[in-house]
Design a protein around this motif. Structure first.
Motif, mmCIF file in Angstrom:
data_model
loop_
_atom_site.group_PDB
_atom_site.id
_atom_site.type_symbol
_atom_site.label_atom_id
_atom_site.label_comp_id
_atom_site.label_asym_id
_atom_site.label_seq_id
_atom_site.Cartn_x
_atom_site.Cartn_y
_atom_site.Cartn_z
ATOM 1 N N HIS A 129 0.839 -1.190 0.000
ATOM 2 C CA HIS A 129 0.000 0.000 0.000
ATOM 3 C C HIS A 129 0.878 1.245 0.000
ATOM 4 N N ILE A 130 0.371 2.316 -0.616
ATOM 5 C CA ILE A 130 1.186 3.527 -0.760
ATOM 6 C C ILE A 130 1.603 4.122 0.583
ATOM 7 N N SER A 131 0.852 3.817 1.638
ATOM 8 C CA SER A 131 1.166 4.386 2.949
ATOM 9 C C SER A 131 2.064 3.488 3.808
ATOM 10 N N ASP A 132 2.298 2.253 3.330
ATOM 11 C CA ASP A 132 2.951 1.259 4.187
ATOM 12 C C ASP A 132 4.467 1.259 4.005
ATOM 13 N N ASP A 133 5.131 2.242 4.607
ATOM 14 C CA ASP A 133 6.599 2.314 4.520
ATOM 15 C C ASP A 133 7.257 1.148 5.246
ATOM 16 N N GLU A 134 6.602 0.675 6.315
ATOM 17 C CA GLU A 134 7.188 -0.427 7.087
ATOM 18 C C GLU A 134 7.322 -1.680 6.226
ATOM 19 N N ALA A 135 6.244 -2.049 5.537
ATOM 20 C CA ALA A 135 6.298 -3.230 4.677
ATOM 21 C C ALA A 135 7.275 -3.025 3.532
ATOM 22 N N ALA A 136 7.294 -1.806 2.978
ATOM 23 C CA ALA A 136 8.214 -1.518 1.870
ATOM 24 C C ALA A 136 9.662 -1.711 2.310
ATOM 25 N N ASP A 137 10.011 -1.230 3.503
ATOM 26 C CA ASP A 137 11.380 -1.373 3.996
ATOM 27 C C ASP A 137 11.748 -2.842 4.200
ATOM 28 N N ILE A 138 10.793 -3.626 4.698
ATOM 29 C CA ILE A 138 11.081 -5.053 4.919
ATOM 30 C C ILE A 138 11.372 -5.739 3.592
ATOM 31 N N TRP A 139 10.544 -5.469 2.581
ATOM 32 C CA TRP A 139 10.749 -6.088 1.267
ATOM 33 C C TRP A 139 12.053 -5.616 0.604
ATOM 34 N N LEU A 140 12.268 -4.323 0.605
ATOM 35 C CA LEU A 140 13.393 -3.774 -0.152
ATOM 36 C C LEU A 140 14.718 -3.902 0.603
ATOM 37 N N LYS A 141 14.726 -3.640 1.904
ATOM 38 C CA LYS A 141 15.980 -3.591 2.642
ATOM 39 C C LYS A 141 16.341 -4.914 3.320
ATOM 40 N N GLU A 142 15.331 -5.652 3.801
ATOM 41 C CA GLU A 142 15.632 -6.899 4.507
ATOM 42 C C GLU A 142 15.609 -8.101 3.568
ATOM 43 N N VAL A 143 14.521 -8.248 2.812
ATOM 44 C CA VAL A 143 14.419 -9.376 1.882
ATOM 45 C C VAL A 143 15.329 -9.149 0.678
ATOM 46 N N GLY A 144 15.476 -7.880 0.266
ATOM 47 C CA GLY A 144 16.354 -7.573 -0.859
ATOM 48 C C GLY A 144 15.676 -7.652 -2.206
ATOM 49 N N VAL A 145 14.353 -7.461 -2.239
ATOM 50 C CA VAL A 145 13.649 -7.451 -3.514
ATOM 51 C C VAL A 145 14.105 -6.243 -4.328
ATOM 52 N N SER A 146 14.285 -6.437 -5.625
ATOM 53 C CA SER A 146 14.711 -5.347 -6.494
ATOM 54 C C SER A 146 13.626 -4.291 -6.609
ATOM 55 N N ALA A 147 14.026 -3.031 -6.545
ATOM 56 C CA ALA A 147 13.073 -1.935 -6.696
ATOM 57 C C ALA A 147 12.429 -1.936 -8.069
ATOM 58 N N GLU A 148 13.051 -2.612 -9.022
ATOM 59 C CA GLU A 148 12.492 -2.693 -10.363
ATOM 60 C C GLU A 148 11.308 -3.651 -10.434
ATOM 61 N N ARG A 149 11.150 -4.458 -9.411
ATOM 62 C CA ARG A 149 10.025 -5.405 -9.366
ATOM 63 C C ARG A 149 9.162 -5.105 -8.135
ATOM 64 N N PHE A 150 8.892 -3.843 -7.921
ATOM 65 C CA PHE A 150 8.207 -3.413 -6.703
ATOM 66 C C PHE A 150 7.283 -2.235 -7.033
ATOM 67 N N SER A 151 6.015 -2.271 -6.517
ATOM 68 C CA SER A 151 5.050 -1.201 -6.780
ATOM 69 C C SER A 151 4.338 -0.820 -5.491
ATOM 70 N N ARG A 152 3.983 0.467 -5.414
ATOM 71 C CA ARG A 152 3.121 0.958 -4.334
ATOM 72 C C ARG A 152 1.750 1.279 -4.949
ATOM 73 N N LEU A 153 0.706 0.642 -4.443
ATOM 74 C CA LEU A 153 -0.645 0.836 -4.979
ATOM 75 C C LEU A 153 -1.570 1.355 -3.889
ATOM 76 N N ASP A 154 -2.748 1.817 -4.295
ATOM 77 C CA ASP A 154 -3.675 2.414 -3.335
ATOM 78 C C ASP A 154 -4.779 1.418 -2.956
ATOM 79 N N GLU A 155 -5.943 1.507 -3.621
ATOM 80 C CA GLU A 155 -7.097 0.697 -3.224
ATOM 81 C C GLU A 155 -6.837 -0.798 -3.340
#
Length: 864
Positions: A129-155
């Motif tokens: 979700h566009i507001s969920d910085d916590e989940a984004a950090d876990i995916w990008l910084k801890e799991v190491g998912v590439s930012a090129e395969r990552f999206s922030r969506l709303d509804e």
């Protein structure tokens, strides 16, 4: 990996992470009246998330069977035409109830997909979700998912249980099928195409939405995830559509064999393969085809499958035969399919045969309507007629319309349905509703398990659906009490009756019902005045309560006996228990034979004579299930349930009703009737105790009276009746012979009355004292006497005309008896018809009979 291997791998992976494996719950939600069917893995845990159903575990994992074919979540019209829509699917899920949260949920999902299933990381795309910085950090910084395969969506990445209540952001995991498949990544313009497919949704339940829209943090954030087994199986097996996975290929081949089809890509085969799963599992969970609610959805699914088989050229019953193939491929995970295979097939066969009777007629009506159609929309009244008269569900008609590039007038159909409902309501009866008032009162405490009398304080007085300050003599009201010995109608048991008194105040309790946690004592003030806070002494009618308890306890024994003797498929479909009788409705797709009824009755009475103690015990639901307690589908049970055991384990059920202390207290049970009340639902009625003894006395009186009429004793009554029956049959035979002799007594004169028309003897006369049977005999005799002939004989019985026509075989090429009969019958205000050589008919206009008979010779002349 095969589908079954993926399911096992998922469950055992999370078991290794201290999750309790929870079996799939029924497709009929037991804890949510807002849902038609279980449509997601979290449904069975809804009350756990809300905190009203504590469990002994805080982590769970399941493979939940789901159906989406009715109500808000309805995929029926897409099934068979898309790659991934199904009426039935399995949802793999892991759940945390205030235990772990985002970090663990994300790491578990990634480890399972890339570590256990070995999916390449570069094929996975993550959204948050566009507001969920916590989940984004876990995916990008801890799991190491590439930012090129990552999206922030709303509804798309926010989940909520309803307009209010638990909710939170979610994180979805997509699988990239490759550049050769059309479509863009999540969030792009063409993300609804098939390249990127969602395979897992992680819901982070961390808020509670208030009525004003405010999001308040939950004290115990939880996790709810869901991954479709069919979708992940398609990924693991390297195929693009769910219908290509091992599970569906097995069913498609079976469907192709059953319908004589060769093309496994045929959409009709896909429909059939999908629908055998939902139909079979719904029947296994106690749903039966009917014209309302869940049963109607099941009927729609079955009939849609049958129609697609018909489209493939299969005119006979075939759908039921696919249950065996389903049990082969899913029976290991769901053994109930194997246990109930024969019953499921029987239910499907009966529904197929019933629909087959109207399918061709309905299609004829539809084809006729289409031939006259102006434009591309089928009128709503035609759609309604197909449903109302021929049992065509609206989506079945929509299916046919889509195949022909047509649409249906949905608004017109709904309008016709609304008019029908209004007519039904207008024909119904109305009664006073005491439950209209919104009560904000402490729950009523029930003391009636151990007491039939006791003091109670009046919490509220209700009249005409509203609270009032007082009730006086003559008023019909409902009293809400703080505690009561009166049982409120529930579980099929009628509410108690009796009196509430205090000094000069006397209130007659005629019924007792529940509204939420309150007991409403419905009745009439006989003397005095009643106001809130008054203290009244209640006295339950002990005789009525005792008689009701006998019938209720007998109902439990009856249910167990039915399952023992008819099969485990028997489930309760309704009951009514009062002081006079018991009524029990149950699932069974054929009538119960007299021999079976006797065996059922004998088994119940064996349990009664055993006189074992009836035990009641309070425990949690899991313990109750371990002890084999029967629960009713659709009933909501709290965290603590009341388990009733009878006959040393012969019957174990969840029940809040009142019962006998020992089975022997019932005395005896006698079944009084057995009948069918709906497709696949039978009804038994029975009596117990004194009422059963009174029934035996009544039957004995009738036996004595019958014996006296024919001057016999009860002991030789049957022999005497058999003698009389033989005499009666002989007399009937003699009477018929006499009538024939009387009708043909003047045979020579009848021969003389015949006229000749172009070489054919024609006789048309009325016979006195004859009946229809003697006319037939006389026609045969006259044809033999006259040779080449046309004969029409008539008689009048009790003001009605009977006609019989006969034509000798050598004349039937030119004259047909049926044609002659239609001519004469029409002249006397009737109708008739038959074979070329023999026809029958009748009429009511006796004054026109002579003229009709006189016209026969001219009619024959004109027909030659």
């Amino acid at each position: 990996m095969k589908s079954a291997e993926i399911r096992d791998a998922f469950l055992h992976y999370f078991e290794s992470k201290q999750h309790t494996i929870v079996p799939s719950s029924s497709l009929v939600p037991g804890n949510d009246p807002t849902l038609l069917f279980t449509n997601a893995g979290m449904v069975q845990f809804k009350d756990v998330f809300l905190g009203s159903d504590p469990r002994h575990y805080s982590r769970a994992t399941s493979s939940q069977r789901c159906v989406r074919a009715g109500g808000k979540h309805n995929d029926l019209e897409n099934v068979g035409y898309t790659a991934r829509h199904h009426t039935f699917f399995e949802m793999l899920g892991n759940f945390s109830f205030g235990d772990y949260f985002k970090r663990d949920a994300i790491h578990y999902a990634w480890e399972f997909l890339t570590g256990v299933l070995k999916l390449p990381e570069e094929r996975l795309w993550i959204t948050v979700h566009i507001s969920d910085d916590e989940a984004a950090d876990i995916w990008l910084k801890e799991v190491g998912v590439s930012a090129e395969r990552f999206s922030r969506l709303d509804e798309d990445n926010f989940w909520q249980m309803g307009d209010t209540g638990p909710c939170g952001p979610s994180s979805e995991i997509f699988y990239d099928h490759g550049a050769d498949v059309p479509g863009g990544p999540p969030g792009s313009e063409n993300d609804d195409l098939d390249r990127y497919i969602e395979i897992w949704n992680l819901v982070f339940m961390q808020y509670e939405r208030q009525t004003d829209g405010e999001l308040r943090p939950l004290p115990n954030p939880s996790i709810d995830t869901g991954m479709g087994l069919e979708r992940i199986a398609a990924v693991m097996q390297g195929v693009h559509t769910n219908y290509e996975i091992d599970l569906f290929q097995h069913l498609l081949k079976a469907a192709a064999k059953a319908t004589g089809s060769q093309d496994l890509e045929n959409k009709s085969l896909r429909v059939i393969a999908d629908h055998i799963r939902s139909s079979s599992f719904l029947i296994s969970d106690g749903v039966l085809p009917s014209n309302e609610g869940r049963g109607y959805v099941l009927r729609r699914i079955i009939r849609r499958a049958v129609r697609h088989g018909h489209q493939l050229g299969q005119e006979g019953a075939f759908f039921y035969s696919l249950v065996a193939a389903l049990a082969e491929v899913m029976g290991d995970a769901y053994p109930e399919l194997i246990e109930r295979e024969a019953q499921i097939a029987k239910v499907l066969l009966a529904e197929e045969e019933q629909f087959a009777k109207t399918l061709d007629k309905g299609m004829t009506v539809l084809e006729s309507a289409l031939a006259e159609l102006n434009g591309t929309e089928i009128p709503g009244d035609v759609v309604f007629t197909l449903y109302d008269t021929y049992g065509f569900p609206v989506d079945l008609t929509a299916d046919i319309a889509r195949e022909r590039n047509l649409t249906i007038d949905q608004d017109g159909y709904e309008s016709a349905m609304t008019q029908q409902r209004e007519r039904a309501r207008a024909a119904g009866q109305f009664k006073v509703d005491y439950t209209q008032a919104a009560l904000d009162l402490p729950a009523t405490e029930f003391t009636g398990y151990t007491e039939l009398a006791g003091d109670s304080r009046v919490l509220a007085v209700l009249r005409d659906g509203a609270t009032v300050e007082r009730a006086i003599a003559g008023d019909n009201v409902a009293l809400v009490l703080d505690q009561t010995p009166f049982y409120a109608e529930s579980g099929g048991q009628a509410g108690d009756s009796g009196y509430l008194e205090a000094g000069s105040v006397r209130f007659e309790v005629r019924d007792c019902i529940k509204q939420g946690g309150n007991f409403l004592h419905i009745g009439r003030v006989l003397h005095g005045e009643i106001t809130p806070d008054d203290v009244l002494q209640g006295q339950v009618n002990a005789d009525v309560r005792t008689a009701t308890a006998l019938n209720h306890s007998a109902t439990h024994l009856l249910h167990a006996a039915l399952r023992t003797l008819l099969g485990e498929h028997v489930t309760q479909k309704g009951s009514l228990v009062d002081s006079e009788r018991l009524r029990f409705d149950f699932s069974h797709f054929e009538g119960v034979t007299p021999a079976e009824l006797k065996a059922i009755e004998a088994l119940v009475n064996d349990q009664i004579r055993a006189n074992t103690a009836v035990k009641t015990e309070l425990c949690d639901m899991e313990t109750a299930k371990e002890r084999g307690a029967m629960a009713l589908f659709g009933e909501k049970y709290g965290s603590e349930v009341r388990v009733l055991t009878m006959g040393d384990g012969f019957s174990v059920e969840l029940c809040g009703g009142t019962h006998v202390a020992r089975t022997g207290d019932i005395g005896l049970m006698r079944i009084t009737s057995e009948s069918g009340i709906a497709s696949g639902v039978r009804r038994l009625e029975a009596v117990t105790g004194r009422t059963a003894l009174a029934l035996f006395d009544q039957l004995d009186e009738r036996l004595q009276h019958a014996a006296s009429i024919i001057k016999a004793s009860p002991e030789n009554l049957v022999d005497k009746l058999e003698q009389l029956a033989l005499q009666n049959r002989k007399l009937e035979k003699d009477l018929a012979g006499l009538k024939t002799k009387l009708a043909t007594a003047g045979s020579r004169d009848l021969v003389a009355e015949a006229t000749e028309v172009e070489g054919i003897k024609v006789l048309a006369v009325k016979l006195e004292g004859a009946d229809a049977k003697s006319l037939r005999d006389s026609v045969d005799q006259m044809k033999n006497k006259l040779g080449s002939s046309v004969v029409l004989l008539a008689c009048v019985e009790e003001g009605k005309i009977a006609l019989v026509a006969g034509v000798s075989k050598d004349v039937t090429t030119r004259i047909k008896a049926g044609d002659l009969m239609r001519h004469v019958a029409a002249m006397v205000g009737g109708k008739g018809g038959g074979r070329p050589d023999m026809a029958q008919g009748g009429g009511t206009d006796t004054a026109a009979l002579d003229g009709a008979l006189a016209s026969v010779a001219d009619w024959v002349k004109g027909a030659l």
